[in-house]
Design a protein around this motif. Structure first.
Motif, PDB file in Angstrom:
ATOM      1  N   ASP A   1       3.851 -22.698   0.202  1.00 19.65           N
ATOM      2  CA  ASP A   1       3.310 -21.604  -0.612  1.00 19.65           C
ATOM      3  C   ASP A   1       2.535 -20.615   0.252  1.00 19.65           C
ATOM      4  O   ASP A   1       2.664 -19.400   0.096  1.00 19.65           O
ATOM      5  CB  ASP A   1       2.409 -22.139  -1.719  1.00 19.65           C
ATOM      6  N   GLN A   2       1.728 -21.126   1.172  1.00 21.81           N
ATOM      7  CA  GLN A   2       0.928 -20.254   2.036  1.00 21.81           C
ATOM      8  C   GLN A   2       1.807 -19.405   2.948  1.00 21.81           C
ATOM      9  O   GLN A   2       1.526 -18.221   3.155  1.00 21.81           O
ATOM     10  CB  GLN A   2      -0.060 -21.076   2.859  1.00 21.81           C
ATOM     11  N   LEU A   3       2.869 -19.986   3.483  1.00 18.65           N
ATOM     12  CA  LEU A   3       3.762 -19.215   4.339  1.00 18.65           C
ATOM     13  C   LEU A   3       4.433 -18.102   3.542  1.00 18.65           C
ATOM     14  O   LEU A   3       4.500 -16.953   3.990  1.00 18.65           O
ATOM     15  CB  LEU A   3       4.827 -20.100   4.992  1.00 18.65           C
ATOM     16  N   MET A   4       4.908 -18.413   2.355  1.00 18.33           N
ATOM     17  CA  MET A   4       5.579 -17.400   1.543  1.00 18.33           C
ATOM     18  C   MET A   4       4.603 -16.298   1.126  1.00 18.33           C
ATOM     19  O   MET A   4       4.977 -15.127   1.078  1.00 18.33           O
ATOM     20  CB  MET A   4       6.260 -18.035   0.334  1.00 18.33           C
ATOM     21  N   GLU A   5       3.350 -16.651   0.872  1.00 22.12           N
ATOM     22  CA  GLU A   5       2.335 -15.643   0.569  1.00 22.12           C
ATOM     23  C   GLU A   5       2.068 -14.756   1.783  1.00 22.12           C
ATOM     24  O   GLU A   5       1.936 -13.532   1.658  1.00 22.12           O
ATOM     25  CB  GLU A   5       1.040 -16.314   0.109  1.00 22.12           C
ATOM     26  N   GLN A   6       1.994 -15.358   2.971  1.00 21.19           N
ATOM     27  CA  GLN A   6       1.795 -14.594   4.201  1.00 21.19           C
ATOM     28  C   GLN A   6       2.963 -13.636   4.426  1.00 21.19           C
ATOM     29  O   GLN A   6       2.764 -12.470   4.770  1.00 21.19           O
ATOM     30  CB  GLN A   6       1.643 -15.536   5.401  1.00 21.19           C
ATOM     31  N   ILE A   7       4.173 -14.113   4.217  1.00 22.00           N
ATOM     32  CA  ILE A   7       5.356 -13.277   4.374  1.00 22.00           C
ATOM     33  C   ILE A   7       5.304 -12.112   3.387  1.00 22.00           C
ATOM     34  O   ILE A   7       5.560 -10.960   3.753  1.00 22.00           O
ATOM     35  CB  ILE A   7       6.640 -14.109   4.194  1.00 22.00           C
ATOM     36  N   GLN A   8       4.946 -12.391   2.144  1.00 22.05           N
ATOM     37  CA  GLN A   8       4.873 -11.335   1.137  1.00 22.05           C
ATOM     38  C   GLN A   8       3.821 -10.294   1.504  1.00 22.05           C
ATOM     39  O   GLN A   8       4.043  -9.098   1.331  1.00 22.05           O
ATOM     40  CB  GLN A   8       4.592 -11.930  -0.251  1.00 22.05           C
ATOM     41  N   ARG A   9       2.677 -10.738   2.030  1.00 25.78           N
ATOM     42  CA  ARG A   9       1.640  -9.791   2.457  1.00 25.78           C
ATOM     43  C   ARG A   9       2.142  -8.901   3.586  1.00 25.78           C
ATOM     44  O   ARG A   9       1.903  -7.687   3.593  1.00 25.78           O
ATOM     45  CB  ARG A   9       0.375 -10.538   2.905  1.00 25.78           C
TER      46      ARG A   9
ATOM     47  N   ILE B   1       5.266  -8.110   4.279  1.00 30.46           N
ATOM     48  CA  ILE B   1       6.271  -7.200   3.735  1.00 30.46           C
ATOM     49  C   ILE B   1       5.580  -6.041   3.015  1.00 30.46           C
ATOM     50  O   ILE B   1       5.944  -4.873   3.197  1.00 30.46           O
ATOM     51  CB  ILE B   1       7.244  -7.939   2.800  1.00 30.46           C
ATOM     52  N   GLN B   2       4.585  -6.358   2.198  1.00 29.13           N
ATOM     53  CA  GLN B   2       3.842  -5.332   1.466  1.00 29.13           C
ATOM     54  C   GLN B   2       3.201  -4.341   2.426  1.00 29.13           C
ATOM     55  O   GLN B   2       3.284  -3.118   2.234  1.00 29.13           O
ATOM     56  CB  GLN B   2       2.771  -5.989   0.592  1.00 29.13           C
ATOM     57  N   GLN B   3       2.577  -4.864   3.486  1.00 29.51           N
ATOM     58  CA  GLN B   3       1.919  -4.003   4.471  1.00 29.51           C
ATOM     59  C   GLN B   3       2.950  -3.098   5.154  1.00 29.51           C
ATOM     60  O   GLN B   3       2.717  -1.900   5.323  1.00 29.51           O
ATOM     61  CB  GLN B   3       1.187  -4.846   5.508  1.00 29.51           C
ATOM     62  N   LYS B   4       4.079  -3.659   5.523  1.00 30.32           N
ATOM     63  CA  LYS B   4       5.136  -2.884   6.187  1.00 30.32           C
ATOM     64  C   LYS B   4       5.665  -1.792   5.257  1.00 30.32           C
ATOM     65  O   LYS B   4       5.891  -0.661   5.692  1.00 30.32           O
ATOM     66  CB  LYS B   4       6.262  -3.826   6.622  1.00 30.32           C
ATOM     67  N   GLN B   5       5.858  -2.113   3.981  1.00 33.28           N
ATOM     68  CA  GLN B   5       6.335  -1.117   3.025  1.00 33.28           C
ATOM     69  C   GLN B   5       5.334   0.019   2.862  1.00 33.28           C
ATOM     70  O   GLN B   5       5.718   1.185   2.794  1.00 33.28           O
ATOM     71  CB  GLN B   5       6.624  -1.772   1.676  1.00 33.28           C
ATOM     72  N   GLU B   6       4.059  -0.320   2.823  1.00 36.27           N
ATOM     73  CA  GLU B   6       3.029   0.713   2.700  1.00 36.27           C
ATOM     74  C   GLU B   6       3.013   1.606   3.935  1.00 36.27           C
ATOM     75  O   GLU B   6       2.865   2.829   3.822  1.00 36.27           O
ATOM     76  CB  GLU B   6       1.656   0.068   2.479  1.00 36.27           C
TER      77      GLU B   6
ATOM     78  N   ARG C   1      16.358  -9.858   4.086  1.00 40.24           N
ATOM     79  CA  ARG C   1      16.251  -9.668   5.538  1.00 40.24           C
ATOM     80  C   ARG C   1      14.803  -9.451   5.946  1.00 40.24           C
ATOM     81  O   ARG C   1      14.395  -9.886   7.016  1.00 40.24           O
ATOM     82  CB  ARG C   1      17.117  -8.490   5.995  1.00 40.24           C
ATOM     83  N   ARG C   2      14.020  -8.777   5.113  1.00 37.26           N
ATOM     84  CA  ARG C   2      12.600  -8.591   5.429  1.00 37.26           C
ATOM     85  C   ARG C   2      11.881  -9.944   5.455  1.00 37.26           C
ATOM     86  O   ARG C   2      11.052 -10.196   6.322  1.00 37.26           O
ATOM     87  CB  ARG C   2      11.929  -7.671   4.413  1.00 37.26           C
ATOM     88  N   ARG C   3      12.180 -10.796   4.489  1.00 36.27           N
ATOM     89  CA  ARG C   3      11.575 -12.140   4.463  1.00 36.27           C
ATOM     90  C   ARG C   3      11.958 -12.910   5.720  1.00 36.27           C
ATOM     91  O   ARG C   3      11.113 -13.549   6.347  1.00 36.27           O
ATOM     92  CB  ARG C   3      12.048 -12.916   3.239  1.00 36.27           C
ATOM     93  N   GLU C   4      13.232 -12.866   6.075  1.00 41.26           N
ATOM     94  CA  GLU C   4      13.687 -13.592   7.261  1.00 41.26           C
ATOM     95  C   GLU C   4      13.067 -13.025   8.527  1.00 41.26           C
ATOM     96  O   GLU C   4      12.683 -13.770   9.429  1.00 41.26           O
ATOM     97  CB  GLU C   4      15.211 -13.570   7.328  1.00 41.26           C
ATOM     98  N   TYR C   5      12.972 -11.709   8.608  1.00 43.35           N
ATOM     99  CA  TYR C   5      12.359 -11.077   9.770  1.00 43.35           C
ATOM    100  C   TYR C   5      10.910 -11.548   9.927  1.00 43.35           C
ATOM    101  O   TYR C   5      10.491 -11.949  11.013  1.00 43.35           O
ATOM    102  CB  TYR C   5      12.411  -9.548   9.632  1.00 43.35           C
TER     103      TYR C   5
END
Length: 131
Positions: free
Chosen positions: A54-62, A64-69, A84-88
């Motif tokens: 769960d923590q890794l997936m939350e870190q990945i989501q954060r 991705i969000q930062q990169k999108q912003e 692909r963003r998740r995998e990256y």
């Protein structure tokens, strides 16, 4: 359960001989398996369960969000799909952890890292019917 699979192409392994798995308490990816699949082809698999997953997936989501912003602020897009963003991001986290644990320059690992072959499987999201 989450698995992160990263591939490397190199002449020799960058970890101690005979190491097949690593338990890394306190790291984003607590369990790592190493496998040579060809003469110069290695796969490193990170395995996470429960809170670590769960923590890794939350870190990945954060990330991705930062990169999108950042992309929106700069009015540009890198054109990666959500998967692909998740995998990256998962691959970057694995590289950073390996760099820290093995005391290798991140740049050295990046040269041999096959980013396009990174695979991320999150059973909770990808297979919600499996409990």
């Amino acid at each position: 359960v989450v698995k992160v699979c990263c591939s490397f192409q190199r002449v020799s392994c960058f970890w101690p001989n005979n190491v097949q798995s690593i338990i890394a308490a306190g790291q984003p990816i607590p369990e790592i398996w190493i496998r040579q699949l060809g003469e110069n082809y290695y796969v490193i698999v990170g395995y996470l369960v429960s809170t670590s997953a769960d923590q890794l997936m939350e870190q990945i989501q954060r990330e991705i969000q930062q990169k999108q912003e950042e992309e929106e602020a700069g009015n540009k897009s890198v054109g990666k799909t959500s998967l692909r963003r998740r995998e990256y991001c998962a691959g970057r986290i694995m590289l950073q952890q390996l760099s820290t644990m093995l005391k290798l320059p991140l740049e050295e690992l990046e040269k041999e890292f096959l980013q396009d072959e990174t695979l991320l499987v999150d059973w909770k999201e990808d297979f919600p019917y499996v409990q």
